[in-house]
Design a protein around this motif. Structure first.
Motif, PDB file in Angstrom:
ATOM      1  N   VAL A   4       1.581   9.426  -5.825  1.00 49.90           N
ATOM      2  CA  VAL A   4       1.994  10.802  -5.534  1.00 49.90           C
ATOM      3  C   VAL A   4       3.035  11.275  -6.541  1.00 49.90           C
ATOM      4  N   MET A   5       4.001  10.428  -6.860  1.00 49.56           N
ATOM      5  CA  MET A   5       5.029  10.808  -7.841  1.00 49.56           C
ATOM      6  C   MET A   5       4.410  11.030  -9.216  1.00 49.56           C
ATOM      7  N   ARG A  25       0.843  -1.219   0.000  1.00 52.52           N
ATOM      8  CA  ARG A  25       0.000   0.000   0.000  1.00 52.52           C
ATOM      9  C   ARG A  25       0.869   1.255   0.000  1.00 52.52           C
ATOM     10  N   LEU A  26       1.913   1.242   0.794  1.00 52.33           N
ATOM     11  CA  LEU A  26       2.811   2.396   0.860  1.00 52.33           C
ATOM     12  C   LEU A  26       3.498   2.637  -0.483  1.00 52.33           C
ATOM     13  N   ALA A  27       3.936   1.564  -1.142  1.00 50.62           N
ATOM     14  CA  ALA A  27       4.579   1.699  -2.449  1.00 50.62           C
ATOM     15  C   ALA A  27       3.598   2.227  -3.485  1.00 50.62           C
ATOM     16  N   CYS A  28       2.350   1.759  -3.448  1.00 49.73           N
ATOM     17  CA  CYS A  28       1.327   2.248  -4.387  1.00 49.73           C
ATOM     18  C   CYS A  28       1.036   3.721  -4.148  1.00 49.73           C
ATOM     19  N   LEU A  29       0.927   4.107  -2.890  1.00 48.37           N
ATOM     20  CA  LEU A  29       0.664   5.507  -2.566  1.00 48.37           C
ATOM     21  C   LEU A  29       1.818   6.399  -3.026  1.00 48.37           C
ATOM     22  N   ALA A  30       3.039   5.977  -2.770  1.00 50.09           N
ATOM     23  CA  ALA A  30       4.199   6.764  -3.200  1.00 50.09           C
ATOM     24  C   ALA A  30       4.252   6.873  -4.718  1.00 50.09           C
ATOM     25  N   GLY A  31       3.938   5.797  -5.411  1.00 52.01           N
ATOM     26  CA  GLY A  31       3.913   5.839  -6.873  1.00 52.01           C
ATOM     27  C   GLY A  31       2.846   6.783  -7.396  1.00 52.01           C
ATOM     28  N   TRP A  61       4.314  14.674 -11.301  1.00 50.38           N
ATOM     29  CA  TRP A  61       5.230  14.686 -12.433  1.00 50.38           C
ATOM     30  C   TRP A  61       4.969  15.795 -13.449  1.00 50.38           C
TER      31      TRP A  61
END
Length: 85
Positions: free
Chosen positions: A16-17, A8-14, A21
């Motif tokens: 946001v990036m 979930r954290l990786a999906c959220l960070a992706g 962009w």
């Protein structure tokens, strides 16, 4: 942290990036940098006019608008629409 939480954290960070962009990419182009410099100059003109005529009566507002338009013209920038009050 569980594997699910890490996912979930990786999906959220992706997300946001990805959302940030386009704005970041535009800020790095020459056109984007020029636009940001123009906005900064227009803000300086507005602050200068506000400082010269701080009152909010009709005469001061008219003088402030005239000073703003003159500053923008001196900076070779597009004029703003007059303020309505």
């Amino acid at each position: 942290m569980s594997l699910r939480g890490l996912y979930r954290l990786a999906c959220l960070a992706g997300f946001v990036m990805l959302a940030a962009w386009p704005g970041l990419a535009f800020a790095f182009t020459q056109q984007g940098q020029q636009m940001m410099r123009n906005w900064a100059q227009a803000d300086r003109c507005a602050a200068k006019a506000q400082k010269q005529f701080p009152d909010n009566n009709p005469q001061s507002l008219a003088k402030r608008d005239q000073a703003l338009q003159q500053c923008l013209a001196d900076s070779v920038m597009a004029p703003r629409a007059p303020q309505q009050q």
